[in-house]
Design a protein around this motif. Structure first.
Motif, mmCIF file in Angstrom:
data_model
loop_
_atom_site.group_PDB
_atom_site.id
_atom_site.type_symbol
_atom_site.label_atom_id
_atom_site.label_comp_id
_atom_site.label_asym_id
_atom_site.label_seq_id
_atom_site.Cartn_x
_atom_site.Cartn_y
_atom_site.Cartn_z
ATOM 1 N N SER A 162 5.239 -3.309 -5.631
ATOM 2 C CA SER A 162 4.911 -1.980 -6.144
ATOM 3 C C SER A 162 5.363 -0.899 -5.168
ATOM 4 C CB SER A 162 3.398 -1.868 -6.371
ATOM 5 O OG SER A 162 3.075 -0.653 -7.013
ATOM 6 N N THR A 163 5.200 0.349 -5.614
ATOM 7 C CA THR A 163 5.301 1.511 -4.735
ATOM 8 C C THR A 163 3.963 2.254 -4.718
ATOM 9 O OG1 THR A 163 6.092 2.905 -6.561
ATOM 10 C CG2 THR A 163 7.766 1.792 -5.230
ATOM 11 N N SER A 164 2.951 1.670 -5.357
ATOM 12 C CA SER A 164 1.653 2.313 -5.516
ATOM 13 C C SER A 164 0.662 1.838 -4.465
ATOM 14 C CB SER A 164 1.103 2.004 -6.915
ATOM 15 O OG SER A 164 -0.285 2.251 -6.994
ATOM 16 N N ILE A 180 7.276 -4.431 -1.008
ATOM 17 C CA ILE A 180 7.269 -2.969 -1.000
ATOM 18 C C ILE A 180 8.568 -2.476 -1.617
ATOM 19 C CG2 ILE A 180 7.142 -0.915 0.435
ATOM 20 C CD1 ILE A 180 5.692 -2.671 2.530
ATOM 21 N N GLY A 181 8.454 -1.729 -2.699
ATOM 22 C CA GLY A 181 9.644 -1.288 -3.418
ATOM 23 C C GLY A 181 10.099 0.108 -3.037
ATOM 24 N N ASP A 182 11.384 0.250 -2.724
ATOM 25 C CA ASP A 182 12.035 1.556 -2.581
ATOM 26 C C ASP A 182 11.379 2.472 -1.552
ATOM 27 O OD1 ASP A 182 13.747 0.764 -4.664
ATOM 28 O OD2 ASP A 182 12.333 1.482 -6.164
ATOM 29 N N ILE A 183 10.843 1.900 -0.498
ATOM 30 C CA ILE A 183 10.229 2.697 0.569
ATOM 31 C C ILE A 183 10.802 2.250 1.909
ATOM 32 C CG2 ILE A 183 8.087 3.308 1.760
ATOM 33 C CD1 ILE A 183 6.601 2.780 -0.863
ATOM 34 N N VAL A 188 5.209 5.553 6.411
ATOM 35 C CA VAL A 188 4.666 5.117 5.115
ATOM 36 C C VAL A 188 4.442 3.605 5.118
ATOM 37 C CG1 VAL A 188 5.074 5.011 2.625
ATOM 38 C CG2 VAL A 188 5.764 7.040 3.913
ATOM 39 N N ILE A 189 5.376 2.870 5.705
ATOM 40 C CA ILE A 189 5.227 1.416 5.796
ATOM 41 C C ILE A 189 3.974 1.063 6.597
ATOM 42 C CG2 ILE A 189 6.226 -0.712 6.691
ATOM 43 C CD1 ILE A 189 7.693 0.272 4.276
ATOM 44 N N ILE A 192 1.022 1.546 4.450
ATOM 45 C CA ILE A 192 0.908 0.473 3.463
ATOM 46 C C ILE A 192 0.275 -0.756 4.100
ATOM 47 C CG2 ILE A 192 2.223 -1.162 2.058
ATOM 48 C CD1 ILE A 192 4.229 1.145 1.569
#
Length: 210
Positions: A162-164, A180-183, A188-189, A192
């Protein structure tokens, strides 16, 4: 690269299965640790691609990602459980939202809140793969006292993709891993990872097991 780091890649099944498996075999020879095959659009079927590739390679294989809106969780569990028989502990299942516009709406797939659907489908699939009987009445799928008529010979780790941040928290609560999608932003990582860990602790789980 560090000996503690594993390197994987994703190969969309756009080519015939013989070519797909050949590319994965080349990656295996180059030292890759894991090969993913996505369930994307209406390309060649990822379960068939993984099955063919599993017969010709030894590299661990993952499906990332499949979604419970366009594929019934019972059929997902049935297919991934069959693949687990081929590769023992070398098959991983990634579950996510899928492609809403390109795939789900084009086929008239049911719609419902993502987190609730992911939770219900993952818990149902995990129970089915463990040989348990499952009954559930969910807006996206239903099961009425259903169990698989076989028990996979190996456990299948279930990852959430997800990205959520709500999905990352759910992963800490019930999943075996996170995609982890598209990040790519380091901060931010880190957030997460923190979200997954805090959710795992809250659920009474060991964050290091995810």
């Amino acid at each position: 690269r560090s000996s503690a780091m594993e390197v994987s890649f994703s190969l969309t099944p756009t080519t015939p299965l013989t070519e797909h498996a050949k590319i994965v075999a080349q990656a295996e020879a180059c030292g890759f640790d894991l090969a993913w095959c996505p369930d994307q659009g209406f390309m060649r079927d990822p379960f068939a691609s993984i099955a063919y590739t599993a017969a010709l390679t030894k590299i661990p294989l993952g499906l990332a990602v499949v979604n419970p809106f366009s594929r019934h969780p019972l059929q997902i569990a049935r297919a991934i459980g069959t693949l687990a028989d081929l590769r023992k502990e070398g098959v991983i299942l990634g579950v996510g939202a899928g492609e809403l516009l390109r795939m789900r709406r084009k086929m008239g797939a049911p719609e419902a809140p993502l987190i609730d659907t992911l939770r219900a489908s993952i818990l149902a699939m995990r129970a089915l793969l463990a040989g348990e009987e499952v009954s559930i009445d969910h807006p996206v799928f239903k099961l009425d006292k259903v169990r698989l008529e076989f028990k996979p010979t190996a456990q299948v780790p279930l990852y959430i993709a997800s990205t959520s941040f709500d999905a990352f928290a759910l992963a800490g609560e019930i999943a075996d891993g996170v995609i982890i999608g598209d990040i790519a932003d380091p901060e931010v990582i880190r957030n997460i990872v923190r979200t997954v860990q805090e959710s795992a602790v809250k659920a009474g789980r060991d964050p290091k097991a995810i």
